[in-house]
Design an enzyme around this catalytic site. Structure first.
Site, PDB file in Angstrom:
ATOM      1  N   CYS A 131       0.806  -1.231   0.000  1.00 14.36           N
ATOM      2  CA  CYS A 131       0.000   0.000   0.000  1.00 14.36           C
ATOM      3  C   CYS A 131       0.836   1.278   0.000  1.00 14.36           C
ATOM      4  O   CYS A 131       0.905   1.969  -1.017  1.00 14.36           O
ATOM      5  CB  CYS A 131      -0.956  -0.006   1.186  1.00 14.36           C
ATOM      6  N   LYS A 167       3.312   2.333  -3.103  1.00 22.30           N
ATOM      7  CA  LYS A 167       2.653   2.548  -4.405  1.00 22.30           C
ATOM      8  C   LYS A 167       1.577   3.629  -4.282  1.00 22.30           C
ATOM      9  O   LYS A 167       1.306   4.349  -5.238  1.00 22.30           O
ATOM     10  CB  LYS A 167       2.101   1.256  -4.977  1.00 22.30           C
TER      11      LYS A 167
HETATM   12  N1  LIG Z   1      -3.786  -5.023   1.899  1.00 21.29           N
HETATM   13  C1  LIG Z   1      -4.109  -3.991   2.653  1.00 21.29           C
HETATM   14  O1  LIG Z   1      -3.691  -3.846   3.810  1.00 21.29           O
HETATM   15  C2  LIG Z   1      -5.014  -2.907   2.101  1.00 21.29           C
HETATM   16  C3  LIG Z   1      -5.533  -1.936   2.987  1.00 21.29           C
HETATM   17  C4  LIG Z   1      -6.342  -0.936   2.462  1.00 21.29           C
HETATM   18  C5  LIG Z   1      -6.591  -0.869   1.102  1.00 21.29           C
HETATM   19  N2  LIG Z   1      -6.036  -1.796   0.270  1.00 21.29           N
HETATM   20  C6  LIG Z   1      -6.319  -1.695  -1.159  1.00 21.29           C
HETATM   21  O2  LIG Z   1      -7.189  -2.757  -1.482  1.00 21.29           O
HETATM   22  C7  LIG Z   1      -6.955  -3.218  -2.805  1.00 21.29           C
HETATM   23  C8  LIG Z   1      -6.661  -4.704  -2.784  1.00 21.29           C
HETATM   24  O3  LIG Z   1      -5.475  -4.912  -2.069  1.00 21.29           O
HETATM   25  P1  LIG Z   1      -5.038  -6.365  -1.556  1.00 21.29           P
HETATM   26  O4  LIG Z   1      -3.858  -6.154  -0.694  1.00 21.29           O
HETATM   27  O5  LIG Z   1      -6.208  -7.105  -1.034  1.00 21.29           O
HETATM   28  O6  LIG Z   1      -4.581  -7.019  -2.964  1.00 21.29           O
HETATM   29  P2  LIG Z   1      -4.433  -8.570  -3.319  1.00 21.29           P
HETATM   30  O7  LIG Z   1      -3.519  -8.617  -4.463  1.00 21.29           O
HETATM   31  O8  LIG Z   1      -4.133  -9.354  -2.081  1.00 21.29           O
HETATM   32  O9  LIG Z   1      -5.904  -9.001  -3.781  1.00 21.29           O
HETATM   33  C9  LIG Z   1      -6.478  -8.616  -4.988  1.00 21.29           C
HETATM   34  C10 LIG Z   1      -7.384  -9.760  -5.465  1.00 21.29           C
HETATM   35  O10 LIG Z   1      -8.109  -9.326  -6.604  1.00 21.29           O
HETATM   36  C11 LIG Z   1      -8.227 -10.431  -7.490  1.00 21.29           C
HETATM   37  N3  LIG Z   1      -8.608  -9.975  -8.820  1.00 21.29           N
HETATM   38  C12 LIG Z   1      -7.826  -9.372  -9.754  1.00 21.29           C
HETATM   39  N4  LIG Z   1      -8.558  -9.090 -10.852  1.00 21.29           N
HETATM   40  C13 LIG Z   1      -9.823  -9.518 -10.599  1.00 21.29           C
HETATM   41  C14 LIG Z   1     -11.041  -9.486 -11.325  1.00 21.29           C
HETATM   42  N5  LIG Z   1     -11.115  -8.947 -12.542  1.00 21.29           N
HETATM   43  N6  LIG Z   1     -12.138 -10.011 -10.756  1.00 21.29           N
HETATM   44  C15 LIG Z   1     -12.097 -10.554  -9.513  1.00 21.29           C
HETATM   45  N7  LIG Z   1     -10.970 -10.589  -8.781  1.00 21.29           N
HETATM   46  C16 LIG Z   1      -9.853 -10.078  -9.310  1.00 21.29           C
HETATM   47  C17 LIG Z   1      -6.870 -11.101  -7.408  1.00 21.29           C
HETATM   48  O11 LIG Z   1      -6.912 -12.421  -7.896  1.00 21.29           O
HETATM   49  C18 LIG Z   1      -6.590 -11.006  -5.912  1.00 21.29           C
HETATM   50  O12 LIG Z   1      -7.095 -12.140  -5.221  1.00 21.29           O
HETATM   51  C19 LIG Z   1      -5.798  -2.347  -3.330  1.00 21.29           C
HETATM   52  O13 LIG Z   1      -6.336  -1.241  -4.019  1.00 21.29           O
HETATM   53  C20 LIG Z   1      -5.113  -1.884  -2.072  1.00 21.29           C
HETATM   54  O14 LIG Z   1      -4.408  -0.696  -2.244  1.00 21.29           O
HETATM   55  C21 LIG Z   1      -5.278  -2.827   0.736  1.00 21.29           C
END
Ligand SMILES: NC(=O)c1ccc[n+]([C@@H]2O[C@H](COP(=O)([O-])OP(=O)(O)OC[C@H]3O[C@@H](n4cnc5c(N)ncnc54)[C@H](O)[C@@H]3O)[C@@H](O)[C@H]2O)c1
Length: 452
Positions: free
Chosen positions: A277, A280
């Site tokens: 997070c 990026k």
């Molecule tokens: N990880 C954190 O602590 C956190 C906290 C706040 C916000 N975020 C935000 O949340 C979002 C997700 O982050 P994350 O860490 O969970 O990422 P991640 O990579 O762990 O999960 C993303 C998921 O989306 C899936 N995906 C991709 N394309 C897809 C589609 N077309 N249809 C369905 N599923 C699809 C992937 O297979 C993956 O399982 C990002 O924007 C991130 O910045 C993350």
């Protein structure tokens, strides 16, 4: 739970889908199911869905496996790859797919968000609320609203809202069930009522609610991450000054922390931030601001990023100082790979980066992390991996603490001293008791700390 059953009976509990079941989505889905909602998780990764549908979790997050298992057993938590099924099932659809840094640019890669929204939209033939939770550049909503309206058979009966997510990996369950605030970016009263229904059990705890427009909701997340990153880099900038002046950044941070206006949280000097997070997100924010013609407003984020990355270089310098020369040929034990403790996430992890820098300089690097070994090995197969901190440290010329896991904080310096070749410890996270380690015969160094 009786209240939840009443809500179901009266139809006020919306059915939820969670699109993207990674760190954020799997947590959100399982937590919402634990609150009594019926939840359908959607992902394109069949292997991940198989694990989740079997009641498991494909990554490390404390407390989450129990919730996923209970959700699956209760029948309230299910998973699918079918957008058709998702559209038919859900009243409120949460978009939780990844927004990584675009290759060769500082911008966020919006491919996954666009693909998810479009794949869902074509099946939406009745009123529904699509809620963005992914972190996206401000202005994304206009584009997505246009796509939704154009593609959904229900047209303008499908609305977009934004509910930025602030959970911290390692505390994701707690942060989802008891967040410090809920931000609802909406463009209609109907959307707000849908969101309030979807978060009713959380709002009933007295969680503060901020209702705003969608652009502000998206900006809140960018601003929060920019602030947190700045605070970390601020104290690390002070560490750089301390290193030149023989001052001590630990004492300096402590003295600052007593000022209520500053506070001690995120004011911990060390190896800096990483993960999927903060790095990026600040880059994407600066990039978006420049696109909007207000790049100067957040140009300081470039410095914040540079200070952060310099800590990694400085860790290598300090290691060379500690061994009194080159690292080539030396055995270095690296404790930690994850970007922070209680997580197996190695995305842009300072720990793994530093371990790799040692390796590139010709050191013989052995690494241990309590949970991130599989992910670390996938990205850096060239490093040697050990099953414990003690195994990693066997015959080491230098031990470097890179992720402040409790297991590492609790290591007995006398016992570890018995297995190494040289008692040299570089505490990259200011996590160890310098006096205790020094008393056990170790040469202790930490970024920005005076050499005792
Ligand atoms: N990880 C954190 O602590 C956190 C906290 C706040 C916000 N975020 C935000 O949340 C979002 C997700 O982050 P994350 O860490 O969970 O990422 P991640 O990579 O762990 O999960 C993303 C998921 O989306 C899936 N995906 C991709 N394309 C897809 C589609 N077309 N249809 C369905 N599923 C699809 C992937 O297979 C993956 O399982 C990002 O924007 C991130 O910045 C993350």
């Amino acid at each position: 739970m009786a209240q939840d059953l009443d809500r179901h009976a009266s139809g006020t509990m919306p059915r939820l889908t969670v699109i993207g079941t990674g760190y954020l989505g799997a947590t959100h889905a399982a937590c919402m199911a634990s609150l009594g909602f019926h939840v359908l998780g959607v992902d394109v990764d069949e292997r991940k869905l198989e694990v989740l549908a079997g009641g498991g979790v494909p990554f490390f997050e404390p407390g989450l496996p129990e919730l996923v298992r209970k959700g699956v057993e209760s029948g309230r938590l299910r998973f699918t790859t079918s957008y058709e099924e998702a559209a038919a099932f859900g009243d409120v659809h949460f978009i939780c797919v990844g927004t990584p840094q675009l290759a060769g640019s500082n911008a966020a890669d919006m491919t996954y968000v666009d693909a998810a929204v479009e794949a869902l939209a074509v099946h939406l033939d009745r009123p529904a609320l699509v809620v963005g939770k992914s972190t996206v550049p401000v202005g994304t909503a206009e584009r997505l609203t246009a796509r939704l309206t154009a593609l959904a058979p229900a047209g303008t009966d499908v609305e977009l809202a934004w509910n930025p997510e602030f959970l911290r990996e390692g505390f994701a369950v707690e942060d989802t069930l008891q967040p410090d605030r809920l931000v609802f970016g909406v463009s209609s009263e109907w959307a707000l009522q849908q969101l309030r229904a979807a978060f009713a059990p959380v709002l009933e705890l007295g969680t503060p609610e901020v209702v705003t427009d969608i652009a502000t909701a998206q900006l809140v997340k960018a601003a929060a991450n920019a602030f947190l990153a700045t605070k970390i880099s601020f104290i690390n900038a002070m560490a750089e000054i301390c290193e030149r002046t023989d001052a001590d950044v630990t004492d300096l941070a402590l003295a600052l922390s007593f000022d209520d206006r500053i506070g001690g949280k995120f004011l911990k000097p060390g190896l800096g931030f990483g993960g999927g997070c903060l790095p990026k997100d600040i880059r994407a924010f600066a990039h978006r601001a420049a696109e909007l013609g207000v790049g100067k407003s957040v140009s300081f984020l470039q410095n914040v990023d540079e200070i952060n990355v310099r800590r990694r270089e400085r860790t290598v310098d300090l290691a060379e100082q500690l061994v009194g020369g080159r690292l080539a040929g030396l055995r270095i034990a690296c404790l930690g790979a994850a970007f922070k403790p209680n997580s197996d996430d190695v995305r842009d992890a300072p720990a793994l980066d530093v371990a790799h820098r040692f390796y590139r300089l010709g050191a013989d690097v052995t690494l241990h992390d309590p949970e991130a070994m599989v992910n670390a090995r996938r990205i850096r197969p060239e490093l040697t991996y050990a099953d414990s901190a003690f195994e990693a440290a066997a015959d080491a010329d230098l031990v470097v603490l890179l992720t402040e896991w409790t297991d590492f904080r609790q290591i007995d310096p006398l016992a570890l001293g018995a297995v190494v070749s040289h008692r040299r410890i570089l505490d990259g996270r200011h996590a160890l008791d310098r006096d205790e380690w020094t008393a056990a015969g170790w040469d202790y160094r930490a970024l920005g700390r005076r050499h005792a």
